[in-house]
Design an enzyme around this catalytic site. Structure first.
Site, PDB file in Angstrom:
ATOM      1  CB  CYS A  49     -68.575  40.849  28.039  1.00  0.00           C
ATOM      2  SG  CYS A  49     -69.242  41.837  29.401  1.00  0.00           S
ATOM      3  CG  HIS A 106     -64.921  41.133  30.827  1.00  0.00           C
ATOM      4  ND1 HIS A 106     -65.686  41.075  29.683  1.00  0.00           N
ATOM      5  CD2 HIS A 106     -64.038  40.102  30.728  1.00  0.00           C
ATOM      6  CE1 HIS A 106     -65.272  40.071  28.927  1.00  0.00           C
ATOM      7  NE2 HIS A 106     -64.282  39.462  29.544  1.00  0.00           N
ATOM      8  CG  ASP A 151     -63.675  36.187  28.316  1.00  0.00           C
ATOM      9  OD1 ASP A 151     -64.761  36.282  27.712  1.00  0.00           O
ATOM     10  OD2 ASP A 151     -63.072  37.167  28.790  1.00  0.00           O
TER      11      ASP A 151
END
EC number: 2.3.2.13
Length: 764
Positions: free
Chosen positions: A343, A402, A425
């Site tokens: 991530c 995250h 994202d």
């Protein structure tokens, strides 16, 4: 269509998000090949130039272009693009920002006569430029020395005319598509003596990049504060925060948005996205394309994700020092996804692409980040009768951290006030532990629980607000499980980004807490109302009904472990106290496991059961002692350890559960400069590492990167003995003056993810 029903989007993503080229003309394949050739050629111009061809002379009566001066560096200074390496290449590339004018000069092979020579500029964008789509612009050059159109339109004015040389100023509207534009100069003689002279076209071989403009008030990415622009647009080095809620760790990341390979790679990304050329004027749609294209799911994007070993056929995520090496590899291989990312790597690359295109962007780290797969706004954890977690009972999970991105833009598609920071994202969806590509979602809408606003705000909301529910097998329950606990404060405990104007190579004084931008303070009426508002919108408000309180007269407390250094033992303790006036029989389980940062269990380390008969007001302790030999071989990627404790009181059926996690702390690399730092002069970089283990480190190597000094490269190192202080030296030659950041990482078979950085000043 957007922002609702993320559960359905997850199940249907393979078809819903499949991206194909929008242009299906027979020559599209040839167009893409030509585009790739040109981008690779442009990337290579730092090493060799490409001669410009000129329109051949078609007769003495025709106005012929001899040369075109694009004033590349002068325009770059005016447009805040002088930092791009392509501007200073052997054959400089013109890089502009929309919403402001730029200047060019044209030298003809004879004197220019405005009364006889009809002159116009044709400026085109995309495979098939069209006037009706706003991708083909016709600009007649008159004798006017002022602009005659408002700033929402293309315009041109004659600044100077000196015989065969004219200087033009061209106005770029603030809403044009971003990408590569090409220009043609068309001239035609209109004298009565020669009425049938054909028009002559000169095609400028140099392409022109036009980017978003955060300095322009008319641009939808306008950012007023100059310090914000320096941080979120111009800063090419930053920090991405990893670690855990109790131990945030800032990792230095080189965004490198000005590196010569990055803009060509960005153009390839936009082409591969299939985004309509006219839509490339809209930062909302461009950011959504970036979100999809930085990962490789369905669309041949930049990075392939992997969250567990092995990484042998690529680069382990923690070995990257920045984005430019990833984008360069993607460009050189003509769009083959690069292995591997996680991530924070996806977020780093997305940040680079956004800043390179002129969109203000920052990375955001959410600690204890929820992955709610069924849109219930709860994360359910299931335990068996023995107190062991049932790993595959649900696809819900909580990631220790995250990382996603925020971009800055107006949102004319939403009600007034929802512009500003927008979450997006680029981490791809994985069937077991991945999260969705997301956004842009208004951060203010997320804070208020307004999950009906585009794009994908329900998922972002759940990432920072979901409640955690613990369940345990219970034969006496109608459902087969009893609810142990609801924790409304476990998720979204801290959100960090890099602080504006602060840089800390030795600690994390440059961390900025932005939790209150995403959610109201935990426990306040505003916070619970935003959650209930979102729950009502999603139709799952029943999930927040609390169980009836039971008699709870035994006190339990799992003691926090703040941090331990790698190679040291650790001790886990649960304190138990009978606060009643009667005997209480307690069964308890305490376990420790390594975990991936996505919350998935790595390897079990140690487990202890305890059965106690507690007299009134008696205290007891359940504990485990873990030695280095018991945990070192069981650590996974980020050296995180998860603790679970579960207890039951037989007489009252009181149940209790708690969890905690911590990171095993690793040493930092120390960087020392030997010699003078001056452009073109060699110096020595000495990297020191103290082996914290009582074992040999083998298969050792360093990765080093420093924008303006060196691109990313890897060097091997000899074995390092137990507790040895090892020093590795490399010789480097700076290429550019000014403040520079050097970043290094170390990896071995026994010890990974050791990082260090140093700020230096290079003299001209």
């Amino acid at each position: 269509m957007y922002g609702f029903g993320r559960g359905n989007m997850f199940r249907n993503r393979s078809t819903r998000y499949r991206r194909r080229p929008r242009y299906r003309a027979e020559n599209y394949h040839s167009y893409m090949l030509d585009l790739l050739e040109n981008m690779n050629e442009e990337f290579g111009r730092n090493w060799w130039g490409t001669p410009e061809s000129h329109q051949p002379d078609s007769g003495p009566s025709s106005l012929q272009v001899e040369s075109v001066e694009l004033y590349t560096r002068d325009n770059a200074r005016e447009h805040n693009t002088f930092m791009y390496d392509l501007v200073d290449g052997t054959k400089p590339v013109l890089i502009l920002r929309r919403g402001q004018p730029f200047s060019i000069a044209i030298r003809f092979k004879r004197n220019y006569n405005p009364q006889q020579d009809r002159l116009k500029l044709e400026i085109g964008f995309g495979q098939q430029p069209l006037i009706t789509k706003g991708t083909l612009i016709m600009l007649p050059v008159s004798g006017s020395d002022t602009f005659t159109k408002d700033k929402t339109q293309w315009d041109v004015r004659l600044r100077q005319h000196d015989g065969a040389v004219i200087t033009l100023e061209i106005q770029i509207p603030a809403a044009v598509a971003v990408g590569v534009w090409k220009m043609k100069i068309v001239s035609q003689l209109t004298s009565e003596e020669q009425p049938n002279v054909s028009a002559v076209t000169h095609e400028c071989k140099n392409k022109t990049y036009i980017l978003f403009n955060p300095w322009c008030k008319q641009d939808s990415v306008y950012m007023e504060d100059e310090q914000w622009r320096k941080e979120y647009v111009l800063s090419d080095v930053g920090k991405i925060f990893t670690g855990s809620f109790k131990q945030p760790v800032g990792r230095r990341w080189i965004f490198g948005q000005f590196t010569d390979s990055v803009l060509p790679a960005c153009m390839l990304i936009l082409e591969r996205s299939g985004l309509d050329y006219t839509a490339r004027s809209n930062p909302i749609k461009v950011v959504r394309a970036i979100s999809a294209m930085v990962n490789n799911i369905d669309d041949e994007g930049v990075l392939e994700g992997r969250w567990q070993e092995p990484y042998d056929d690529g680069v382990a995520p923690w070995m990257w020092t920045g984005s430019s090496a990833i984008l360069e590899k993607y460009l050189k291989t003509r769009g083959v996804p690069v292995k591997y990312g996680q991530c924070w790597v996806f977020a780093g690359v997305a940040n680079t692409v956004s800043r390179a295109l002129g969109i203000p962007s920052r990375t955001v780290t959410n600690y204890d980040s929820a992955h709610d797969t069924d849109d219930t706004l709860t994360i359910d954890k299931w335990f068996d009768k023995n107190g062991d977690k049932i790993e595959d009972a649900t696809s819900d999970s909580i990631w220790n951290f995250h990382v996603w991105n925020d971009c800055w833009m107006a949102r004319p598609d939403l009600p007034t006030g929802y512009g500003g920071w927008q979450a997006y994202d680029s981490t791809p969806q994985e069937t077991s532990e991945g999260v969705y590509q997301t956004g842009p979602a208004s951060v203010l809408a997320v804070q208020r629980g307004e999950i009906g606003y585009m794009f994908d705000s329900p998922f972002v909301f759940s990432e920072v607000n979901a409640d955690v529910v613990h369940w345990q097998e219970d034969d006496s329950s109608e459902t087969g499980y009893k609810k142990l606990k609801i924790d409304s404060y476990r998720v979204g405990r801290l959100l960090l980004t890099k602080k504006i104007g602060v840089d800390d190579d030795f600690g994390d004084a440059d961390a900025e807490d932005i939790t209150d931008q995403y959610k109201n303070k935990e426990g306040t009426d505003e916070e619970r109302m935003s959650v209930l508002n979102a729950a009502r919108s999603s139709g799952f408000n029943y999930a927040f009904n609390l169980p009836s309180p039971e008699k709870e007269d035994v006190y339990f407390n799992l003691l926090d472990i703040e941090k331990i250094k790698i190679g040291q033992p650790f001790h886990v303790t649960v304190n138990i106290e009978n606060q009643s006036s009667e005997t209480r029989r307690v069964s308890a389980v305490l376990s420790a496991s390594s975990i991936y940062y996505t919350g998935i269990t790595g390897r079990k380390i140690k487990r202890e059961n305890g059965n106690f008969s507690l007299q009134p007001h008696q205290k007891e302790v359940l504990s485990i002692e873990v030695t280095p030999d018991e945990y070192l071989e069981k650590l996974v990627d980020y050296a995180m350890i998860k603790l679970y404790a579960i207890a039951t009181v037989k007489e009252t059926q009181q149940t209790w559960s708690e969890e905690d996690d911590f990171m095993v702390e690793k040493p930092n690399l120390e960087l020392e400069i030997r010699g003078n730092l001056q452009v073109g002069t060699a110096f020595v970089l000495a990297i020191s590492l103290t082996n914290p283990l009582k074992r040999v480190l083998d298969n050792c190597f360093f990765t080093i990167e420093a924008p303006g000094v060196t691109g990313a490269f890897r060097v091997t190192n000899r074995d390092i003995q137990p507790e040895e202080v090892a020093v590795h030296t490399v010789r480097l030659i700076p290429q550019k003056p000014g403040p520079r950041k050097i970043v290094a990482t170390f990896s071995s078979r026994q010890l990974i993810q050791v990082v260090g950085s140093k700020q230096v000043e290079v003299l001209d």
